[in-house]
Design an enzyme around this catalytic site. Structure first.
Site, PDB file in Angstrom:
ATOM      1  N   PHE A 123      10.844 110.357  72.494  1.00  0.00           N
ATOM      2  CA  PHE A 123      10.303 111.654  72.924  1.00  0.00           C
ATOM      3  C   PHE A 123      11.322 112.714  72.516  1.00  0.00           C
ATOM      4  CE2 PHE A 123      10.169 114.807  76.453  1.00  0.00           C
ATOM      5  CZ  PHE A 123       8.813 115.061  76.610  1.00  0.00           C
ATOM      6  N   GLU A 127      16.646 120.418  72.447  1.00  0.00           N
ATOM      7  CA  GLU A 127      17.392 120.931  71.294  1.00  0.00           C
ATOM      8  C   GLU A 127      18.653 121.621  71.800  1.00  0.00           C
ATOM      9  OE1 GLU A 127      14.853 123.703  69.292  1.00  0.00           O
ATOM     10  OE2 GLU A 127      13.261 122.205  69.000  1.00  0.00           O
ATOM     11  N   PRO A 128      19.604 121.863  70.916  1.00  0.00           N
ATOM     12  CA  PRO A 128      20.738 122.696  71.345  1.00  0.00           C
ATOM     13  C   PRO A 128      20.184 124.044  71.824  1.00  0.00           C
ATOM     14  CG  PRO A 128      21.151 121.725  69.178  1.00  0.00           C
ATOM     15  CD  PRO A 128      19.730 121.411  69.513  1.00  0.00           C
ATOM     16  N   GLY A 131      17.122 122.880  76.566  1.00  0.00           N
ATOM     17  CA  GLY A 131      17.074 121.647  77.353  1.00  0.00           C
ATOM     18  C   GLY A 131      16.295 121.924  78.619  1.00  0.00           C
ATOM     19  N   GLY A 342      40.267 100.466  95.768  1.00  0.00           N
ATOM     20  CA  GLY A 342      40.744 100.499  94.377  1.00  0.00           C
ATOM     21  C   GLY A 342      39.936  99.591  93.466  1.00  0.00           C
ATOM     22  N   GLU A 365      15.284 114.554  82.215  1.00  0.00           N
ATOM     23  CA  GLU A 365      13.913 114.794  82.740  1.00  0.00           C
ATOM     24  C   GLU A 365      13.947 115.894  83.800  1.00  0.00           C
ATOM     25  OE1 GLU A 365      11.270 111.492  82.994  1.00  0.00           O
ATOM     26  OE2 GLU A 365      12.352 110.381  81.453  1.00  0.00           O
ATOM     27  N   SER A 368      18.739 118.695  88.576  1.00  0.00           N
ATOM     28  CA  SER A 368      18.429 118.958  89.996  1.00  0.00           C
ATOM     29  C   SER A 368      18.097 120.438  90.213  1.00  0.00           C
ATOM     30  CB  SER A 368      19.625 118.567  90.868  1.00  0.00           C
ATOM     31  OG  SER A 368      19.757 117.163  90.883  1.00  0.00           O
TER      32      SER A 368
HETATM   33  C1  LIG Z   1      21.685 110.356  77.875  1.00  0.00           C
HETATM   34  C2  LIG Z   1      20.615 111.404  77.717  1.00  0.00           C
HETATM   35  C3  LIG Z   1      19.350 111.041  77.299  1.00  0.00           C
HETATM   36  C4  LIG Z   1      18.374 112.023  77.055  1.00  0.00           C
HETATM   37  N1  LIG Z   1      17.147 111.651  76.536  1.00  0.00           N
HETATM   38  C5  LIG Z   1      16.295 112.612  76.127  1.00  0.00           C
HETATM   39  C6  LIG Z   1      15.095 112.273  75.416  1.00  0.00           C
HETATM   40  O1  LIG Z   1      14.781 111.108  75.196  1.00  0.00           O
HETATM   41  N2  LIG Z   1      14.297 113.273  74.961  1.00  0.00           N
HETATM   42  C7  LIG Z   1      14.594 114.588  75.175  1.00  0.00           C
HETATM   43  O2  LIG Z   1      13.836 115.442  74.729  1.00  0.00           O
HETATM   44  N3  LIG Z   1      15.710 114.949  75.873  1.00  0.00           N
HETATM   45  C8  LIG Z   1      16.576 113.995  76.330  1.00  0.00           C
HETATM   46  N4  LIG Z   1      17.713 114.341  77.013  1.00  0.00           N
HETATM   47  C9  LIG Z   1      17.990 115.750  77.247  1.00  0.00           C
HETATM   48  C10 LIG Z   1      17.954 116.145  78.713  1.00  0.00           C
HETATM   49  O3  LIG Z   1      16.636 116.176  79.188  1.00  0.00           O
HETATM   50  C11 LIG Z   1      18.682 117.504  78.840  1.00  0.00           C
HETATM   51  O4  LIG Z   1      20.044 117.260  78.581  1.00  0.00           O
HETATM   52  C12 LIG Z   1      18.490 118.140  80.193  1.00  0.00           C
HETATM   53  O5  LIG Z   1      17.173 118.576  80.362  1.00  0.00           O
HETATM   54  C13 LIG Z   1      19.427 119.332  80.419  1.00  0.00           C
HETATM   55  O6  LIG Z   1      19.367 120.221  79.348  1.00  0.00           O
HETATM   56  P1  LIG Z   1      20.720 120.698  78.644  1.00  0.00           P
HETATM   57  O7  LIG Z   1      21.526 119.499  78.323  1.00  0.00           O
HETATM   58  O8  LIG Z   1      20.363 121.611  77.508  1.00  0.00           O
HETATM   59  O9  LIG Z   1      21.524 121.486  79.758  1.00  0.00           O
HETATM   60  P2  LIG Z   1      21.288 123.002  80.235  1.00  0.00           P
HETATM   61  O10 LIG Z   1      19.841 123.292  80.324  1.00  0.00           O
HETATM   62  O11 LIG Z   1      22.113 123.894  79.346  1.00  0.00           O
HETATM   63  O12 LIG Z   1      21.902 122.974  81.680  1.00  0.00           O
HETATM   64  C14 LIG Z   1      23.262 123.270  81.987  1.00  0.00           C
HETATM   65  C15 LIG Z   1      23.332 123.656  83.455  1.00  0.00           C
HETATM   66  O13 LIG Z   1      22.621 124.894  83.664  1.00  0.00           O
HETATM   67  C16 LIG Z   1      21.643 124.710  84.680  1.00  0.00           C
HETATM   68  N5  LIG Z   1      20.474 125.543  84.379  1.00  0.00           N
HETATM   69  C17 LIG Z   1      19.819 125.639  83.196  1.00  0.00           C
HETATM   70  N6  LIG Z   1      18.795 126.502  83.313  1.00  0.00           N
HETATM   71  C18 LIG Z   1      18.800 126.964  84.585  1.00  0.00           C
HETATM   72  C19 LIG Z   1      17.998 127.877  85.313  1.00  0.00           C
HETATM   73  N7  LIG Z   1      16.949 128.489  84.753  1.00  0.00           N
HETATM   74  N8  LIG Z   1      18.315 128.105  86.614  1.00  0.00           N
HETATM   75  C20 LIG Z   1      19.370 127.464  87.203  1.00  0.00           C
HETATM   76  N9  LIG Z   1      20.162 126.596  86.567  1.00  0.00           N
HETATM   77  C21 LIG Z   1      19.883 126.346  85.268  1.00  0.00           C
HETATM   78  C22 LIG Z   1      21.300 123.232  84.628  1.00  0.00           C
HETATM   79  O14 LIG Z   1      20.691 122.790  85.832  1.00  0.00           O
HETATM   80  C23 LIG Z   1      22.665 122.627  84.386  1.00  0.00           C
HETATM   81  O15 LIG Z   1      23.365 122.536  85.588  1.00  0.00           O
HETATM   82  C24 LIG Z   1      18.684 113.380  77.292  1.00  0.00           C
HETATM   83  C25 LIG Z   1      19.951 113.729  77.760  1.00  0.00           C
HETATM   84  C26 LIG Z   1      20.914 112.776  77.950  1.00  0.00           C
HETATM   85  C27 LIG Z   1      22.290 113.216  78.408  1.00  0.00           C
END
Ligand SMILES: Cc1cc2nc3c(=O)[nH]c(=O)nc-3n(C[C@H](O)[C@H](O)[C@H](O)COP(=O)(O)OP(=O)(O)OC[C@H]3O[C@@H](n4cnc5c(N)ncnc54)[C@H](O)[C@@H]3O)c2cc1C
Length: 387
Positions: A123, A127-128, A131, A342, A365, A368
């Site tokens: 899935f 993207e950078p 998320g 420990g 997914e 929090s």
């Molecule tokens: C091991 C792993 C497996 C994954 N597998 C998949 C996959 O199969 N397919 C896929 O598509 N994705 C996948 N992901 C991506 C994952 O869903 C995202 O990393 C996640 O949704 C968080 O997005 P981000 O990393 O861009 O963090 P960010 O969105 O940048 O979040 C950084 C912080 O900001 C907070 N934040 C962001 N927006 C808001 C807001 N509007 N209000 C308050 N707080 C906010 C977040 O809660 C978090 O604390 C995976 C990630 C990991 C680490």
């Protein structure tokens, strides 16, 4: 409605439980050391039909509904989470997009092979910079002739290094009043211009792989557009994720149960000054908090799954379950390390693995924070609507 009666589900659940506890638990260290799930375990998983347990029987799956899915997930959570990841995307976030939004032809082409495990589906949404807010994704799909050309980069994509098929979300037009402009495409992994990056080096969940996926002028035919419509993409992502959240919550409950069992077993025998630590009331208090979390989580997961299946709540309850259970397991795992002293900080001790593995459950997914926004925002909007 499930295609499997509770009577017929019972032996499936019993078989999975036994498989996890007798075949996988003893090999957890091997999974960690080799960063992979052994081939013989993968084979047994496929034979048991686990690559397609949530896919309808018409397409070769077991046809379990979400109330049954969560019972299995609570078992999968009991061992290294890499086991669940093997088939998690096929049954869950990737597979459900096809099940719920695919055309008959798309289902015919892919679902049976997904259900058998011959095809691993990933899935690809994140993207950078996109998320938590996938509506801001920048991967583009441009219509050219009787097909589409996809350009962009996806990040942290589970199972990408092993995938045969990517379910790829891409923008076909800028967001406007009619919607976010996001469509979803079926892109075979061997498509020209598609590149999977090196495996990410993660904090935990050894044996479960993620990687970047880059699309450079990747051409797909019109038949690759899921549902034959540019407008289903965002909705498909959101509904697939909502369902997935109940599943992740159940996984968290399974891991919490394991952390609790390890803690009780350790506390009963480990001694300080000749006294088993389980006799200390402060240790008993930690165990009591773990048990309370596990029971509350299990009840919540079952309720959320039932509400999802009946259609009563497919938005707020999944987020409530994911928020509570993934935070709960973080706390339970932390207490488990504390109870082990420990020893709990040492590699090779199950609670050390669990502590690292469950940290992810609060991130993917939907973090929090995002669950809180869905719950709080959803309740306020519902109130306004009713006024
Ligand atoms: C091991 C792993 C497996 C994954 N597998 C998949 C996959 O199969 N397919 C896929 O598509 N994705 C996948 N992901 C991506 C994952 O869903 C995202 O990393 C996640 O949704 C968080 O997005 P981000 O990393 O861009 O963090 P960010 O969105 O940048 O979040 C950084 C912080 O900001 C907070 N934040 C962001 N927006 C808001 C807001 N509007 N209000 C308050 N707080 C906010 C977040 O809660 C978090 O604390 C995976 C990630 C990991 C680490």
């Amino acid at each position: 409605m499930s295609e499997v009666s509770s009577e017929d589900f019972e032996p499936i659940l019993a078989q999975v439980r036994q498989f996890v506890r007798t075949r996988v638990v003893p090999r957890e260290q091997e999974i960690l050391d080799t960063d992979s799930v052994p081939a013989d375990i993968r084979k047994q998983v496929a034979e048991m039909g686990l690559f397609g347990y949530a896919i309808p029987q018409e397409w070769g799956g077991l046809g379990l509904d979400l109330t049954q899915d969560v019972e299995l997930a609570m078992e999968f959570g009991y061992t290294a989470l890499a086991l669940r990841s093997l088939f998690g995307t096929n049954n869950g976030i990737a597979g459900q997009v096809l099940v719920n939004y695919g055309t008959e032809e798309q289902k015919r082409l892919w679902l049976e092979r997904i259900a058998s495990g011959d095809v691993v589906a990933s899935f690809a949404l994140t993207e950078p910079g996109a998320g938590s807010n996938p509506a801001g994704l920048r991967t583009r799909a441009v219509r050219e002739g009787d097909g589409w050309v996809i350009d962009g980069q996806k990040r942290f994509i589970t199972n990408a290094p092993a995938a045969d098929l990517f379910v790829v979300f891409a923008r076909t037009r800028p967001a406007d009043d009619s919607g976010p402009g996001i469509a979803v495409f079926l892109v075979p992994a061997d498509s020209a211009g598609l590149q999977v990056g090196p495996k990410d080096r993660k904090m935990g969940q050894e044996g479960a792989w993620t990687a970047d996926v880059t699309f450079n002028g990747v051409r797909v035919p019109d038949s690759a557009l899921i549902g034959g419509s540019e407008d289903v993409g965002y909705r498909a992502a959101m509904t697939s994720l909502a369902r997935g959240r109940v599943h992740i919550a159940a996984l968290a409950v399974g891991s919490a149960q394991r952390a609790l069992d390890e803690s009780v077993a350790y506390a009963a025998v480990a001694e300080q000054g000749g006294t088993p630590i389980g006799d200390f009331q402060l240790v008993q208090a930690m165990i009591a908090d773990q048990q309370t979390g596990v029971m509350a989580g299990r009840a919540l997961v079952r309720d959320a799954a039932a509400q999802y299946v009946s259609g009563r709540d497919r938005r707020i309850a999944p987020s409530v379950a994911k928020l509570f259970c993934t935070e709960m397991v973080g706390n339970v795992a932390d207490l488990a390390v504390q109870i082990h002293g420990g020893t709990g900080y040492m590699r090779g001790v199950p609670v050390e693995r669990i502590y690292r593995e469950v940290r992810l459950l609060r991130l993917y997914e939907g973090t929090s924070e995002i669950q809180r926004l869905i719950i709080g925002g959803g309740l306020v909007r519902a109130q306004r609507k009713s006024e």
